[in-house]
Design a protein around this motif. Sequence first.
Motif, PDB file in Angstrom:
ATOM      1  N   GLU A  12       0.919  -1.066   0.191  1.00  0.00           N
ATOM      2  CA  GLU A  12      -0.010   0.101   0.115  1.00  0.00           C
ATOM      3  C   GLU A  12       1.043   1.166  -0.083  1.00  0.00           C
ATOM      4  O   GLU A  12       0.507   2.350  -0.760  1.00  0.00           O
ATOM      5  N   GLU A  13       1.843   1.411   0.755  1.00  0.00           N
ATOM      6  CA  GLU A  13       2.933   2.323   0.776  1.00  0.00           C
ATOM      7  C   GLU A  13       3.502   2.485  -0.531  1.00  0.00           C
ATOM      8  O   GLU A  13       3.652   3.811  -0.770  1.00  0.00           O
ATOM      9  N   ILE A  14       3.821   1.468  -1.146  1.00  0.00           N
ATOM     10  CA  ILE A  14       4.574   1.612  -2.399  1.00  0.00           C
ATOM     11  C   ILE A  14       3.638   2.357  -3.441  1.00  0.00           C
ATOM     12  O   ILE A  14       3.970   3.137  -4.514  1.00  0.00           O
ATOM     13  N   GLN A  15       2.474   1.726  -3.430  1.00  0.00           N
ATOM     14  CA  GLN A  15       1.208   2.178  -4.320  1.00  0.00           C
ATOM     15  C   GLN A  15       1.076   3.729  -4.182  1.00  0.00           C
ATOM     16  O   GLN A  15       1.000   4.485  -5.006  1.00  0.00           O
ATOM     17  N   SER A  16       0.961   4.212  -2.994  1.00  0.00           N
ATOM     18  CA  SER A  16       0.871   5.643  -2.602  1.00  0.00           C
ATOM     19  C   SER A  16       2.045   6.580  -3.164  1.00  0.00           C
ATOM     20  O   SER A  16       1.845   7.567  -3.517  1.00  0.00           O
ATOM     21  N   PHE A  17       3.197   5.773  -2.813  1.00  0.00           N
ATOM     22  CA  PHE A  17       4.441   6.767  -3.457  1.00  0.00           C
ATOM     23  C   PHE A  17       4.362   6.880  -4.844  1.00  0.00           C
ATOM     24  O   PHE A  17       4.774   7.897  -5.369  1.00  0.00           O
ATOM     25  N   LYS A  18       3.941   5.787  -5.865  1.00  0.00           N
ATOM     26  CA  LYS A  18       3.809   5.914  -7.077  1.00  0.00           C
ATOM     27  C   LYS A  18       3.109   6.911  -7.483  1.00  0.00           C
ATOM     28  O   LYS A  18       3.173   7.743  -8.475  1.00  0.00           O
ATOM     29  N   ALA A  19       1.881   6.841  -6.918  1.00  0.00           N
ATOM     30  CA  ALA A  19       0.602   7.812  -7.142  1.00  0.00           C
ATOM     31  C   ALA A  19       1.313   9.313  -7.066  1.00  0.00           C
ATOM     32  O   ALA A  19       1.121  10.387  -7.651  1.00  0.00           O
ATOM     33  N   THR A  20       2.086   9.600  -5.799  1.00  0.00           N
ATOM     34  CA  THR A  20       2.575  11.028  -5.483  1.00  0.00           C
ATOM     35  C   THR A  20       3.669  11.364  -6.399  1.00  0.00           C
ATOM     36  O   THR A  20       3.659  12.417  -7.199  1.00  0.00           O
ATOM     37  N   ALA A  21       4.211  10.427  -7.020  1.00  0.00           N
ATOM     38  CA  ALA A  21       5.543  10.650  -7.957  1.00  0.00           C
ATOM     39  C   ALA A  21       4.924  10.935  -9.463  1.00  0.00           C
ATOM     40  O   ALA A  21       5.645  12.069 -10.341  1.00  0.00           O
ATOM     41  N   GLU A  22       3.832  10.330  -9.845  1.00  0.00           N
ATOM     42  CA  GLU A  22       3.083  10.702 -11.157  1.00  0.00           C
ATOM     43  C   GLU A  22       2.675  12.006 -10.960  1.00  0.00           C
ATOM     44  O   GLU A  22       2.408  12.647 -12.213  1.00  0.00           O
ATOM     45  N   LEU A  23       2.202  12.163  -9.847  1.00  0.00           N
ATOM     46  CA  LEU A  23       1.226  13.597  -9.729  1.00  0.00           C
ATOM     47  C   LEU A  23       2.322  14.721  -9.908  1.00  0.00           C
ATOM     48  O   LEU A  23       2.253  15.840 -10.593  1.00  0.00           O
ATOM     49  N   LEU A  24       3.326  14.701  -9.176  1.00  0.00           N
ATOM     50  CA  LEU A  24       4.548  15.625  -9.345  1.00  0.00           C
ATOM     51  C   LEU A  24       5.134  15.779 -10.779  1.00  0.00           C
ATOM     52  O   LEU A  24       5.609  16.847 -11.144  1.00  0.00           O
ATOM     53  N   ALA A  25       5.137  14.403 -11.437  1.00  0.00           N
ATOM     54  CA  ALA A  25       5.473  14.626 -12.929  1.00  0.00           C
ATOM     55  C   ALA A  25       4.972  15.706 -13.827  1.00  0.00           C
ATOM     56  O   ALA A  25       5.305  15.938 -14.815  1.00  0.00           O
ATOM     57  N   THR A  26       3.777  15.535 -13.537  1.00  0.00           N
ATOM     58  CA  THR A  26       2.739  16.352 -14.488  1.00  0.00           C
ATOM     59  C   THR A  26       2.715  17.911 -14.117  1.00  0.00           C
ATOM     60  O   THR A  26       2.051  18.676 -14.972  1.00  0.00           O
ATOM     61  N   LEU A  27       3.357  18.048 -13.075  1.00  0.00           N
ATOM     62  CA  LEU A  27       3.355  19.685 -12.713  1.00  0.00           C
ATOM     63  C   LEU A  27       4.656  20.360 -13.626  1.00  0.00           C
ATOM     64  O   LEU A  27       5.794  19.902 -13.816  1.00  0.00           O
ATOM     65  N   LYS A  28       4.343  21.874 -13.967  1.00  0.00           N
ATOM     66  CA  LYS A  28       5.502  22.301 -14.587  1.00  0.00           C
ATOM     67  C   LYS A  28       6.622  22.878 -13.741  1.00  0.00           C
ATOM     68  O   LYS A  28       6.020  23.646 -12.768  1.00  0.00           O
ATOM     69  N   GLN A  29       7.681  22.931 -14.167  1.00  0.00           N
ATOM     70  CA  GLN A  29       8.702  23.315 -13.212  1.00  0.00           C
ATOM     71  C   GLN A  29       9.035  24.914 -13.722  1.00  0.00           C
ATOM     72  O   GLN A  29       8.791  25.186 -14.905  1.00  0.00           O
TER      73      GLN A  29
END
Length: 285
Positions: A12-29
């Motif tokens: 469950e923790e690994i799945q939550s980390f992947k979801a957070t990383a995918e969300l951050l990847a969609t944001l513009k720098q």
Amino acid sequence: MESLLSDTRLPEEIQSFKATAELLATLKQRYPNSYIPPVEERHKRPTLVNVPVCPPPTTGHDDDDDEPMPAADATVKLTVKSLKPALSFTLAARPTATVADLKKQLAAAEKDAPAPEQQRWILKGKAMGDGKLLREFDVQDGAVVNLMITKAPAAAAAPSSSTASAASPSSPGVPALTLSEPSTSSSSTAPQVSLAKDLDALPLSTSSTSPAHPEHAGLSPAFLSSVASPALWQSVRDTVEGHFEGNKEAQRVWEAMFEGAQEWIRPNDKALIRERVGYSAMGGV
């Protein structure tokens, strides 16, 4: 001491980390305005290619090198006019010549022209100083220069006694009449006076013996020359400007002093003084 995740909680923790990383990847720098990228991330400049370029066009002077160039010191044609007396002269002047040299050139070229020290040149209402070059003024070919003729010095105006005595006794138009006095003794010779000789020795002048300016009567030429000197009024300007902070107040005091000396200064000298001092006329003074 922290306990390790259980086997059921770890996925469950690994799945939550992947979801957070995918969300951050969609944001513009976003970078601040002062951001400078490192050298390895900068765009490389394109390689310059040697492209042949046509030579620049040549001017007409390059093609005609053998033609003579125009003279750098070409002369300009001036018309020097005087109202009283009515005189007009034409002078070919060099722009690099001084006004004093041009006055001498005019006096030498024209027999009716006054002496250089009697000439005062004015161009467009501005006095032309003797030490300035002609090119310092806005002079075009065919320009008209106003000529004001001043009075000759007293020493030059009066003929010397040696010149008067050398006059010919037989001048035409003067009767040769001899007067004699009766002698008291037969042995003495009576003195004789020759009108033809003595009249020629007298300076003939049609001008009046009264001074041209009654207000100058009793004043020495040295005094009048000192009052009309631009250096005197420039010194007065420096003095009043040292006592007053504002330039307008200083000029007002200077104008009051200058107005008191108006009767001793000729109009052409007034223009020369104002040009030297740098004060324009206030109220038409």
